[in-house]
Design a protein around this motif. Structure first.
Motif, PDB file in Angstrom:
ATOM      1  N   VAL A 176       0.596  -1.169  -0.030  1.00  0.00           N
ATOM      2  CA  VAL A 176      -0.163   0.087  -0.039  1.00  0.00           C
ATOM      3  C   VAL A 176       0.927   1.315  -0.135  1.00  0.00           C
ATOM      4  O   VAL A 176       0.609   2.165  -0.723  1.00  0.00           O
ATOM      5  CB  VAL A 176      -1.236  -0.113   1.076  1.00  0.00           C
ATOM      6  N   SER A 177       1.930   1.187   0.860  1.00  0.00           N
ATOM      7  CA  SER A 177       2.902   2.333   0.855  1.00  0.00           C
ATOM      8  C   SER A 177       3.432   2.578  -0.546  1.00  0.00           C
ATOM      9  O   SER A 177       3.601   3.923  -0.948  1.00  0.00           O
ATOM     10  CB  SER A 177       3.873   1.976   1.726  1.00  0.00           C
ATOM     11  N   ALA A 178       4.062   1.508  -1.276  1.00  0.00           N
ATOM     12  CA  ALA A 178       4.708   1.755  -2.713  1.00  0.00           C
ATOM     13  C   ALA A 178       3.434   2.331  -3.427  1.00  0.00           C
ATOM     14  O   ALA A 178       3.795   3.216  -4.414  1.00  0.00           O
ATOM     15  CB  ALA A 178       4.988   0.521  -3.010  1.00  0.00           C
ATOM     16  N   ALA A 179       2.349   1.901  -3.318  1.00  0.00           N
ATOM     17  CA  ALA A 179       1.380   2.420  -4.498  1.00  0.00           C
ATOM     18  C   ALA A 179       0.787   3.669  -4.106  1.00  0.00           C
ATOM     19  O   ALA A 179       0.800   4.725  -4.954  1.00  0.00           O
ATOM     20  CB  ALA A 179       0.058   1.445  -4.183  1.00  0.00           C
ATOM     21  N   LEU A 180       0.807   4.283  -3.038  1.00  0.00           N
ATOM     22  CA  LEU A 180       0.605   5.468  -2.614  1.00  0.00           C
ATOM     23  C   LEU A 180       1.604   6.465  -2.780  1.00  0.00           C
ATOM     24  O   LEU A 180       1.516   7.512  -3.403  1.00  0.00           O
ATOM     25  CB  LEU A 180       0.391   5.605  -0.995  1.00  0.00           C
ATOM     26  N   ARG A 181       2.796   6.122  -2.695  1.00  0.00           N
ATOM     27  CA  ARG A 181       4.140   6.768  -3.233  1.00  0.00           C
ATOM     28  C   ARG A 181       4.063   6.919  -4.714  1.00  0.00           C
ATOM     29  O   ARG A 181       4.412   7.985  -5.139  1.00  0.00           O
ATOM     30  CB  ARG A 181       5.548   6.270  -2.426  1.00  0.00           C
ATOM     31  N   GLY A 182       3.796   5.975  -5.133  1.00  0.00           N
ATOM     32  CA  GLY A 182       3.736   5.912  -7.071  1.00  0.00           C
ATOM     33  C   GLY A 182       2.559   6.905  -7.242  1.00  0.00           C
ATOM     34  O   GLY A 182       2.623   7.485  -8.420  1.00  0.00           O
TER      35      GLY A 182
END
Length: 78
Positions: free
Chosen positions: A10-16
């Motif tokens: 989820v963190s990677a998706a939000l940062r992307g």
């Protein structure tokens, strides 16, 4: 481990999705067996993007699809 893997996804998706977004994982002690995602706006207000507390069993329902959280984030920022 399951919570950590899902938090990382989820963190990677939000940062992307939003380049200038700061993501903190568990800034406070989390509730046991819960998975929640919240947005803290610049004015200090909090918007809940996802809560798995009332979901499940099965356990997999407690975790969001990263793209669902990104959509909730985009609608909260608009």
């Amino acid at each position: 481990r399951v919570f950590g893997r899902n938090a990382a996804a989820v963190s990677a998706a939000l940062r992307g999705a939003v380049a200038h977004l700061t993501v903190d994982i568990n800034p406070r002690q989390p509730r046991r067996n819960s998975f929640e995602v919240s947005l803290v706006k610049e004015d200090g207000s909090t918007v809940e993007l996802w809560s798995g507390i009332g979901k499940g069993p099965p356990r997999k329902l407690k975790f969001p699809q990263p793209e669902d959280v990104v959509e909730a984030l985009k609608s909260s920022l608009a």
